[in-house]
Design a protein around this motif. Structure first.
Motif, PDB file in Angstrom:
ATOM      1  N   ILE A 211     -18.425  51.857  32.608  1.00  0.00           N
ATOM      2  CA  ILE A 211     -19.009  50.998  34.279  1.00  0.00           C
ATOM      3  C   ILE A 211     -18.494  49.659  34.598  1.00  0.00           C
ATOM      4  CG2 ILE A 211     -21.410  51.451  33.049  1.00  0.00           C
ATOM      5  CD1 ILE A 211     -21.429  48.468  31.387  1.00  0.00           C
ATOM      6  N   ASN A 212     -16.804  49.432  33.719  1.00  0.00           N
ATOM      7  CA  ASN A 212     -16.454  48.312  34.046  1.00  0.00           C
ATOM      8  C   ASN A 212     -15.663  48.555  34.844  1.00  0.00           C
ATOM      9  OD1 ASN A 212     -17.005  46.239  31.865  1.00  0.00           O
ATOM     10  ND2 ASN A 212     -16.197  47.856  30.364  1.00  0.00           N
ATOM     11  N   ARG A 213     -15.616  50.209  35.343  1.00  0.00           N
ATOM     12  CA  ARG A 213     -14.124  50.985  35.901  1.00  0.00           C
ATOM     13  C   ARG A 213     -14.935  51.602  37.327  1.00  0.00           C
ATOM     14  NH1 ARG A 213     -11.611  49.427  31.485  1.00  0.00           N
ATOM     15  NH2 ARG A 213     -10.214  48.467  31.692  1.00  0.00           N
ATOM     16  N   VAL A 214     -15.963  51.304  37.207  1.00  0.00           N
ATOM     17  CA  VAL A 214     -16.166  52.207  38.629  1.00  0.00           C
ATOM     18  C   VAL A 214     -15.795  52.153  40.119  1.00  0.00           C
ATOM     19  CG1 VAL A 214     -18.689  52.844  39.528  1.00  0.00           C
ATOM     20  CG2 VAL A 214     -19.028  51.563  37.473  1.00  0.00           C
ATOM     21  N   ASP A 217     -17.092  56.641  44.738  1.00  0.00           N
ATOM     22  CA  ASP A 217     -17.303  57.925  44.229  1.00  0.00           C
ATOM     23  C   ASP A 217     -18.104  58.627  43.228  1.00  0.00           C
ATOM     24  OD1 ASP A 217     -14.869  58.316  43.277  1.00  0.00           O
ATOM     25  OD2 ASP A 217     -13.922  59.849  44.329  1.00  0.00           O
ATOM     26  N   ASP A 218     -18.197  57.472  42.649  1.00  0.00           N
ATOM     27  CA  ASP A 218     -19.132  57.246  41.024  1.00  0.00           C
ATOM     28  C   ASP A 218     -19.678  57.896  40.835  1.00  0.00           C
ATOM     29  OD1 ASP A 218     -19.994  57.221  38.266  1.00  0.00           O
ATOM     30  OD2 ASP A 218     -17.705  56.602  37.822  1.00  0.00           O
ATOM     31  N   ILE A 219     -20.480  59.338  40.423  1.00  0.00           N
ATOM     32  CA  ILE A 219     -22.281  59.255  40.114  1.00  0.00           C
ATOM     33  C   ILE A 219     -22.873  58.850  39.382  1.00  0.00           C
ATOM     34  CG2 ILE A 219     -21.205  60.564  38.034  1.00  0.00           C
ATOM     35  CD1 ILE A 219     -22.907  63.339  39.147  1.00  0.00           C
ATOM     36  N   VAL A 220     -22.709  57.900  39.125  1.00  0.00           N
ATOM     37  CA  VAL A 220     -23.661  57.308  38.278  1.00  0.00           C
ATOM     38  C   VAL A 220     -24.026  56.460  39.176  1.00  0.00           C
ATOM     39  CG1 VAL A 220     -21.743  54.885  38.297  1.00  0.00           C
ATOM     40  CG2 VAL A 220     -23.949  55.277  36.569  1.00  0.00           C
ATOM     41  N   LEU A 221     -23.526  56.032  40.640  1.00  0.00           N
ATOM     42  CA  LEU A 221     -24.183  55.345  41.417  1.00  0.00           C
ATOM     43  C   LEU A 221     -25.181  55.882  42.700  1.00  0.00           C
ATOM     44  CD1 LEU A 221     -20.462  53.884  43.780  1.00  0.00           C
ATOM     45  CD2 LEU A 221     -22.399  53.189  41.648  1.00  0.00           C
ATOM     46  N   ASP A 222     -25.445  56.846  41.921  1.00  0.00           N
ATOM     47  CA  ASP A 222     -26.759  58.178  42.249  1.00  0.00           C
ATOM     48  C   ASP A 222     -28.134  58.220  41.217  1.00  0.00           C
ATOM     49  OD1 ASP A 222     -25.592  58.387  45.144  1.00  0.00           O
ATOM     50  OD2 ASP A 222     -23.928  59.991  44.298  1.00  0.00           O
ATOM     51  N   GLY A 255     -20.174  48.055  27.797  1.00  0.00           N
ATOM     52  CA  GLY A 255     -18.657  48.497  28.037  1.00  0.00           C
ATOM     53  C   GLY A 255     -17.567  49.129  27.231  1.00  0.00           C
ATOM     54  N   ASN A 256     -18.500  49.325  25.882  1.00  0.00           N
ATOM     55  CA  ASN A 256     -17.827  50.298  25.278  1.00  0.00           C
ATOM     56  C   ASN A 256     -18.571  51.187  25.003  1.00  0.00           C
ATOM     57  OD1 ASN A 256     -16.169  48.807  24.290  1.00  0.00           O
ATOM     58  ND2 ASN A 256     -17.412  47.344  22.352  1.00  0.00           N
ATOM     59  N   MET A 257     -19.024  51.877  25.629  1.00  0.00           N
ATOM     60  CA  MET A 257     -19.433  53.255  26.069  1.00  0.00           C
ATOM     61  C   MET A 257     -18.558  54.275  27.206  1.00  0.00           C
ATOM     62  SD  MET A 257     -22.476  53.488  23.865  1.00  0.00           S
ATOM     63  CE  MET A 257     -24.065  54.410  25.060  1.00  0.00           C
ATOM     64  N   ILE A 258     -18.758  55.583  26.584  1.00  0.00           N
ATOM     65  CA  ILE A 258     -18.681  56.270  28.563  1.00  0.00           C
ATOM     66  C   ILE A 258     -19.670  56.909  28.854  1.00  0.00           C
ATOM     67  CG2 ILE A 258     -16.989  57.421  29.230  1.00  0.00           C
ATOM     68  CD1 ILE A 258     -15.534  55.010  29.153  1.00  0.00           C
ATOM     69  N   TYR A 259     -20.209  56.927  29.567  1.00  0.00           N
ATOM     70  CA  TYR A 259     -21.677  57.419  29.884  1.00  0.00           C
ATOM     71  C   TYR A 259     -21.147  59.158  30.697  1.00  0.00           C
ATOM     72  CZ  TYR A 259     -23.056  52.728  29.253  1.00  0.00           C
ATOM     73  OH  TYR A 259     -22.933  51.921  28.476  1.00  0.00           O
ATOM     74  N   GLN A 260     -21.786  59.454  30.461  1.00  0.00           N
ATOM     75  CA  GLN A 260     -21.606  61.648  31.413  1.00  0.00           C
ATOM     76  C   GLN A 260     -22.576  61.440  31.905  1.00  0.00           C
ATOM     77  OE1 GLN A 260     -20.212  63.219  27.774  1.00  0.00           O
ATOM     78  NE2 GLN A 260     -17.947  62.976  28.030  1.00  0.00           N
ATOM     79  N   PHE A 261     -22.710  61.738  33.114  1.00  0.00           N
ATOM     80  CA  PHE A 261     -23.625  62.438  34.227  1.00  0.00           C
ATOM     81  C   PHE A 261     -23.320  63.581  35.129  1.00  0.00           C
ATOM     82  CE2 PHE A 261     -23.877  58.466  33.565  1.00  0.00           C
ATOM     83  CZ  PHE A 261     -25.131  57.779  34.411  1.00  0.00           C
ATOM     84  N   GLU A 262     -24.241  64.041  34.901  1.00  0.00           N
ATOM     85  CA  GLU A 262     -24.285  65.445  36.081  1.00  0.00           C
ATOM     86  C   GLU A 262     -25.360  65.825  37.026  1.00  0.00           C
ATOM     87  OE1 GLU A 262     -25.452  68.847  33.033  1.00  0.00           O
ATOM     88  OE2 GLU A 262     -23.981  69.115  33.981  1.00  0.00           O
TER      89      GLU A 262
END
Length: 378
Positions: A211-214, A217-222, A255-262
């Motif tokens: 989330i610190n480097r979105v 075209d990141d899928i999180v924006l959807d 910020g100490n997490m990575i989120y995996q969306f699909e």
């Protein structure tokens, strides 16, 4: 795995106190190397103060002797740590608001002898805008060390403790709980830099959204609120809450997490998994269980749920098992005992009915967060 580097080729990422060297090992594993470090910022502390003495001595109102005292005098240090924001001014404004930020700046002005009380400093804060800017820059440079001090004190990690290999200790604890997939794997590693061996920790890169480097075209924006309601990733989040708690890791912020969306078959975005990264603020002597707000820690009183498989593994964590797994790491006797105490705290909360045990394999398919009314701070 051996990695040969030249100092001139090394590029660091992250804040100055937690810089990591991005690299790829000989078996094609990508990740970040952190040289062995201890919780002791004395050198950086003095260097930053000396740098700003040269700047602030141009202002007659600043008591330079108090700045000199700040390097070693404990009472002056305590005053400074009490007032100084633990984030940059812009970051503190966003998280704490204008009033607290102004109070922090005024407190630092008081410590530097510009005014006799914080209240007077606050009253005359905008009298000299050039001085105010110099104080802001001073706070920005010191805020990282203030934040580290605050986190370590809260976690119960004593000065001169080894920090970097606590990442590896959390990886081992995740293995014990059967949830190794929720952390970015960290292992001890040696690299060669200009023919000199450097010991440290290698944390593998994980794919997903930071989330610190979105990116644009990141899928999180959807994603929407519904992206989280029925996700199996919620099971991982529950496991991460338990893991962070028993390890005493109080620094699990967004910020100490990575989120995996699909994207699903319905073309909607879903959270399918999470990974915890940067796990070095752990294994202190903290023993909190009453729900009191302690940095980012979720205490047993606020966990609400635990998976049955995780609970069963938790029940197997006796003194011998924990001490054997933690043997490679430089934890004190008090820190190892604190792990056992936190394990007991979770088991006690389950026995008292404060934490619901999830027994169904696909629990979240029929029980959304929205339906369960999970409190916001979880």
């Amino acid at each position: 795995y051996t990695v040969h580097l030249k100092k001139s080729d090394i590029k660091k990422v992250g804040a100055s106190l937690s810089s990591r060297i991005p690299m790829k090992t000989s078996n094609d594993k990508k990740g970040f190397f952190t040289p062995t470090s201890t919780y002791n910022y004395d050198k950086q502390w003095v260097e930053q103060i000396d740098k700003h003495i040269e700047i602030l001595k141009k202002f007659p109102k600043v008591d330079i002797q108090r700045l000199e005292n700040l390097k070693t005098e404990e009472n002056t240090k305590e005053d400074f740590l009490r007032f100084c924001p633990n984030d940059t001014i812009d970051g503190y404004l966003k998280s704490q608001g204008r009033e607290k930020t102004r109070n922090g700046i005024a407190g630092v002005e008081y410590v530097l002898g510009i005014e006799k009380t914080p209240a007077k400093a606050l009253k005359h804060l905008d009298d000299d805008l050039k001085l105010k800017e110099a104080i802001r820059n001073f706070i920005n440079d010191m805020s990282g060390m203030v934040n580290q001090y605050y986190v370590m004190q809260t976690a119960g990690i004593v000065k001169n403790s080894n920090l970097s290999d606590r990442n590896c200790a959390m990886t081992d604890m995740a293995n014990l709980l059967g949830c190794s997939g929720i952390l970015a794997k960290s292992v001890p590693m040696k690299i060669v830099v200009d023919n000199e061996i450097v010991e440290g920790v290698f944390m593998e890169t994980v794919e997903g959204t930071d989330i610190n480097r979105v990116k644009e075209d990141d899928i999180v924006l959807d994603a929407s609120q519904d992206s989280f309601n029925h996700s199996k990733a919620l099971d991982q989040l529950l496991d991460l809450q338990v893991l962070d708690y028993i390890c005493g890791n109080i620094d699990r912020h967004g910020g100490n997490m990575i989120y995996q969306f699909e994207k699903g078959t319905d073309d909607k975005v879903y959270l399918k998994g999470i990974k915890g990264i940067d796990n070095d603020c752990a294994f202190g002597t903290l023993n909190a269980k009453d729900g009191k707000k302690i940095h980012h820690l979720v205490t047993p009183d606020k966990m609400q749920f635990i998976r049955k498989d995780t609970l069963n593994r938790l029940k197997l964590l006796d003194e011998t098992t924990i001490y054997n797994y933690m043997a490679p790491y430089k934890l004190s006797e008090e820190e190892k005992k604190a792990i056992l105490e936190r394990v007991e705290n979770v088991k006690e909360a389950v026995e008292l009915g404060k934490i619901d045990v999830i027994t169904e394999e696909n629990y979240w398919e029929s029980n959304s967060l929205k339906n369960k009314g999970v409190i916001k701070e979880n």
